[in-house]
Design a protein around this motif. Structure first.
Motif, mmCIF file in Angstrom:
data_model
loop_
_atom_site.group_PDB
_atom_site.id
_atom_site.type_symbol
_atom_site.label_atom_id
_atom_site.label_comp_id
_atom_site.label_asym_id
_atom_site.label_seq_id
_atom_site.Cartn_x
_atom_site.Cartn_y
_atom_site.Cartn_z
ATOM 1 N N HIS A 2 0.866 -1.175 0.000
ATOM 2 C CA HIS A 2 0.000 0.000 0.000
ATOM 3 C C HIS A 2 0.901 1.222 0.000
ATOM 4 O O HIS A 2 1.789 1.340 0.826
ATOM 5 C CB HIS A 2 -0.877 -0.013 1.255
ATOM 6 C CG HIS A 2 -1.794 1.148 1.360
ATOM 7 N ND1 HIS A 2 -2.628 1.498 0.344
ATOM 8 C CD2 HIS A 2 -1.992 2.038 2.332
ATOM 9 C CE1 HIS A 2 -3.328 2.558 0.716
ATOM 10 N NE2 HIS A 2 -2.933 2.905 1.922
ATOM 11 N N SER A 3 0.722 2.130 -0.947
ATOM 12 C CA SER A 3 1.651 3.244 -1.020
ATOM 13 C C SER A 3 1.035 4.596 -0.697
ATOM 14 O O SER A 3 1.747 5.548 -0.500
ATOM 15 C CB SER A 3 2.291 3.293 -2.405
ATOM 16 O OG SER A 3 1.296 3.439 -3.380
ATOM 17 N N GLU A 4 -0.256 4.702 -0.693
ATOM 18 C CA GLU A 4 -0.868 5.984 -0.358
ATOM 19 C C GLU A 4 -2.057 5.749 0.553
ATOM 20 O O GLU A 4 -2.776 4.783 0.412
ATOM 21 C CB GLU A 4 -1.338 6.689 -1.623
ATOM 22 C CG GLU A 4 -0.196 7.130 -2.512
ATOM 23 C CD GLU A 4 -0.663 7.999 -3.650
ATOM 24 O OE1 GLU A 4 -1.660 8.715 -3.463
ATOM 25 O OE2 GLU A 4 -0.028 7.954 -4.702
ATOM 26 N N SER A 5 -2.256 6.671 1.461
ATOM 27 C CA SER A 5 -3.430 6.575 2.313
ATOM 28 C C SER A 5 -4.482 7.532 1.786
ATOM 29 O O SER A 5 -4.192 8.478 1.078
ATOM 30 C CB SER A 5 -3.073 6.902 3.765
ATOM 31 O OG SER A 5 -2.527 8.184 3.856
ATOM 32 N N SER A 6 -5.702 7.251 2.120
ATOM 33 C CA SER A 6 -6.798 8.104 1.692
ATOM 34 C C SER A 6 -7.579 8.532 2.923
ATOM 35 O O SER A 6 -7.418 7.960 4.000
ATOM 36 C CB SER A 6 -7.699 7.333 0.730
ATOM 37 O OG SER A 6 -8.351 6.284 1.418
ATOM 38 N N PRO A 7 -8.432 9.539 2.786
ATOM 39 C CA PRO A 7 -9.201 10.003 3.941
ATOM 40 C C PRO A 7 -10.060 8.900 4.560
ATOM 41 O O PRO A 7 -10.364 8.955 5.737
ATOM 42 C CB PRO A 7 -10.070 11.123 3.378
ATOM 43 C CG PRO A 7 -9.388 11.550 2.120
ATOM 44 C CD PRO A 7 -8.656 10.343 1.607
ATOM 45 N N GLY A 33 4.096 0.774 2.881
ATOM 46 C CA GLY A 33 4.529 1.740 1.885
ATOM 47 C C GLY A 33 4.464 3.181 2.350
ATOM 48 O O GLY A 33 4.712 4.094 1.576
ATOM 49 N N ARG A 34 4.149 3.380 3.610
ATOM 50 C CA ARG A 34 3.974 4.737 4.147
ATOM 51 C C ARG A 34 5.260 5.210 4.826
ATOM 52 O O ARG A 34 5.614 4.717 5.897
ATOM 53 C CB ARG A 34 2.839 4.751 5.155
ATOM 54 C CG ARG A 34 1.471 4.450 4.572
ATOM 55 C CD ARG A 34 0.474 4.312 5.725
ATOM 56 N NE ARG A 34 -0.885 4.344 5.270
ATOM 57 C CZ ARG A 34 -1.612 3.260 5.036
ATOM 58 N NH1 ARG A 34 -1.099 2.058 5.215
ATOM 59 N NH2 ARG A 34 -2.867 3.378 4.624
#
Length: 135
Positions: A2-7, A33-34
């Motif tokens: 997982h490379s990006e988080s979302s709201p 991935g953070r």
């Protein structure tokens, strides 16, 4: 990974409550991935010793050092060999491996044995004081 988080992302980074948990918690944070999750594994004043011996001794330097590995977009596997706690400090010897298809489309295989020192903070969470991925 997982490379990006979302709201709407409810992922919460795990914490190491015992010295023996540090390698697995690091791997889970790395594999998210953070970069901010990985950064949370280091206490204030920690150092990262690169394979070439360069020492990163600031949060920005440690983030850059880890970004090289995170940028591969591949998961890390860890196998603790020794965890030697002494009070609130522990020596960790951990075999690790990153394997898969690299960003250039070619097979990639990295491995090493890390020699790390972790310390339990006032909050009861263990974090790296010294991270030497190849040592």
């Amino acid at each position: 990974m997982h490379s990006e988080s979302s709201p709407t992302d409810n992922w919460s980074p795990p914490v190491a409550r015992a010295a023996a948990d540090v390698p697995a918690v690091f791997a889970e944070r790395f594999n998210s991935g953070r970069p901010e999750a990985v950064a949370g594994m280091y206490e204030e004043g920690a150092v990262f010793v690169a394979p070439d011996g360069r020492v990163a001794d600031s949060p920005e330097g440690i983030a850059r050092a880890n970004a090289e590995f995170l940028g591969l977009g591949l998961p890390i596997t860890v196998r603790p060999r020794h965890v030697c706690p002494a009070g609130d400090t522990a020596l960790l010897i951990v075999d690790w491996e990153i394997e898969g298809t690299g960003p250039d489309g070619r097979p990639l295989h990295l491995q090493g044995t890390a020699t790390d020192v972790a310390r339990r903070g006032a909050d009861g969470v263990w974090r790296y004081v010294i991270d030497r991925p190849v040592g």
